[in-house]
Design an enzyme around this catalytic site. Structure first.
Site, mmCIF file in Angstrom:
data_model
loop_
_atom_site.group_PDB
_atom_site.id
_atom_site.type_symbol
_atom_site.label_atom_id
_atom_site.label_comp_id
_atom_site.label_asym_id
_atom_site.label_seq_id
_atom_site.Cartn_x
_atom_site.Cartn_y
_atom_site.Cartn_z
ATOM 1 N N HIS A 1 -32.933 -7.712 -1.874
ATOM 2 C CA HIS A 1 -31.696 -8.474 -1.702
ATOM 3 C C HIS A 1 -32.016 -9.956 -1.499
ATOM 4 O O HIS A 1 -33.180 -10.348 -1.419
ATOM 5 C CB HIS A 1 -30.905 -7.914 -0.520
ATOM 6 C CG HIS A 1 -30.592 -6.465 -0.677
ATOM 7 N ND1 HIS A 1 -31.368 -5.470 -0.095
ATOM 8 C CD2 HIS A 1 -29.612 -5.824 -1.364
ATOM 9 C CE1 HIS A 1 -30.873 -4.288 -0.426
ATOM 10 N NE2 HIS A 1 -29.814 -4.462 -1.200
ATOM 11 N N SER B 1 -25.763 -2.157 -3.680
ATOM 12 C CA SER B 1 -25.872 -3.214 -2.677
ATOM 13 C C SER B 1 -26.094 -4.589 -3.298
ATOM 14 O O SER B 1 -25.816 -5.611 -2.661
ATOM 15 C CB SER B 1 -27.003 -2.900 -1.699
ATOM 16 O OG SER B 1 -28.230 -2.745 -2.376
ATOM 17 N N ASP C 1 -37.607 -7.010 3.248
ATOM 18 C CA ASP C 1 -36.601 -6.805 2.208
ATOM 19 C C ASP C 1 -36.891 -7.811 1.107
ATOM 20 O O ASP C 1 -36.617 -9.006 1.245
ATOM 21 C CB ASP C 1 -35.186 -7.013 2.769
ATOM 22 C CG ASP C 1 -34.100 -6.818 1.702
ATOM 23 O OD1 ASP C 1 -34.444 -6.614 0.520
ATOM 24 O OD2 ASP C 1 -32.907 -6.881 2.057
#
Length: 441
Positions: free
Chosen positions: A412, A157, A409
């Protein structure tokens, strides 16, 4: 184990005629404005021709130091040795090339502005290497370098995060067309930029090598370290530049195979196997991917540019699954946050395997066929704890008032945001490849 099926069965789109755009010239600009533009702009006065990988009778290897057209210490524009990996984040009032509404390809969980993140300071920083200046991203130059070529991101990712950043930066000049999508969560996709007939793809391959992700009732992945993942490798004949980006999946429990033998495992006490950790197998995955890429391309008489994006650290304060968060709203100073031992080992694995690929390619006589570079972003990423979605991975998480626990998160990156710098450095690497070709070095 069955043979992996190539998710890209279609060939690249046919070349599209490029209609050159003639920008309007600007005249009679106030001196103070002219000085400002000269200081910040990285756009060359004339557009360079597309990169021709076959022209250079040598193999260019760049790790933390890259040869590229850059402003050197004397302020002159020319080929210079720039260590992009070391520097500091400095305030920048120009801001990003795009925003949360102007780019349609941002993954929902990384669109921090549209999800209500109230502070915007994280958008106004730029990376300043110690002995040179990193130019502002020039989307037209990037597309010109890759005219009629295919750039593929391969990995997890984080590879997708970097890809989507690049798509947004390029779309500020030329909108892309999505023409292939497949897999869960569209993990295999391809876009085309008709203005320059540039294709950009993402291949989901969190290990680079052949791997079986853990199934229901199973707590570990299975990795075959001597065999590449054919979901991307079978398309090498269509790829001109490949960007490998992996890391966080190697922290998960796994059993490692080589040939018919089990080498050991990571975090699998119930399996009665030898615990060998993940540093060595992480290196071996890069080694297998680089070796296979170089050998297959050269065997077919084709050139390849390979970029390895190094490990991007997380910034959880506490455990990620126990209300761990990343509340910082400004970068760290270098003295505040040195690289941790794990982050440094992961960084070194990528950089040193790039160097090993150079030696191997030279020994095999692959002159003029291969360029390899390490996009060494680990340190500059570590210094940006403010750049993650945090609780804004979900839209307006505090809309109903304070929450006892909000998932964050801290892995990311917000788009736009710090990860745009990865692609600014990647453009400089490509400029360096061209400069080396012109100089015959």
């Amino acid at each position: 184990m069955g043979t992996a099926v190539n998710p890209f069965a279609e060939k690249l789109l046919l070349s599209v005629k490029f209609k050159k755009l003639f920008p309007y010239a600007l005249y009679a600009i106030l001196p103070i404005v002219l000085l400002r533009v000269c200081f910040y702009s990285s756009t060359p006065l004339s557009q360079p021709p597309a990169v021709q990988f076959h022209e250079n009778p040598s193999i260019l290897i760049a790790s933390s130091i890259s040869s590229s057209p850059s402003h050197n210490e004397d302020g002159e524009y020319g080929v210079a040795q720039c260590d992009y990996a070391n520097g500091k984040w400095v305030p920048d009032d120009l801001g990003p090339l795009y925003n949360g509404t102007s780019c349609s390809t941002i993954k929902d969980g990384q669109n921090c502005m549209s999800h209500g993140r109230p502070d915007i300071g994280y958008l106004y920083w730029r990376w300043e290497p110690r002995k040179c200046k990193l130019g502002r991203f020039d989307p037209e130059a990037f597309l010109t370098f890759l005219r009629n070529k295919h750039l593929a991101f391969v990995g997890d990712s984080m590879a997708r995060n970097q890809l989507e950043s690049l798509l947004c930066m390029l779309s500020s000049f030329s909108p892309p067309t999505l023409f292939y999508s497949n897999g869960n969560d569209n993990k295999f996709r391809r876009w085309n930029f008709p203005s320059h007939n540039v294709s950009v793809s993402i291949y989901w391959s969190p290990f680079l090598v052949k791997g079986v992700e853990k199934q229901e009732g199973q707590n570990h992945n299975q990795l075959y370290l001597d065999v590449v993942d054919e979901r991307w490798a079978s398309d090498l004949g269509l790829i001109d530049v490949v960007v490998f980006s992996i890391g966080h999946w190697y922290l998960h429990p796994a059993v490692y195979f080589e040939g018919d033998s089990i080498l050991g495992c990571h975090h699998c006490p119930a399996l009665n196997l030898t615990e060998i950790g993940f540093y060595g197998v992480f290196r071996k995955a890069f080694r297998t991917a680089l070796k296979t890429t170089i050998q297959r391309k050269v065997a077919n008489g084709n050139a390849i540019g390979v970029i390895v994006t190094t490990f991007s650290p997380h910034h959880f304060e506490g455990e990620w699954d126990k209300a761990g968060a990343c509340p910082k709203t400004a970068p760290f100073d270098e003295s505040e946050k040195p690289l941790g031992a794990m982050d440094e080992e992961m960084r070194k694995a990528g950089v040193e395997e790039v160097e090993a690929a150079k030696l191997s390619a030279e020994q095999l006589g692959h002159w003029g066929k291969v360029r390899v570079a390490a996009l060494n972003v680990t340190k500059l990423a570590m210094l940006r704890p403010d750049g993650h979605p945090g609780p804004y991975m979900n839209p307006f998480p505090f809309e109903s008032g304070a929450q006892h626990r909000v998932q964050n998160d801290c892995v990311h990156w917000c788009l736009p945001g710090a990860i745009d710098t990865w692609n600014e450095i990647m453009l400089e690497i490509m400029k360096g490849w061209q400069a080396q070709s012109r100089g015959g070095g």
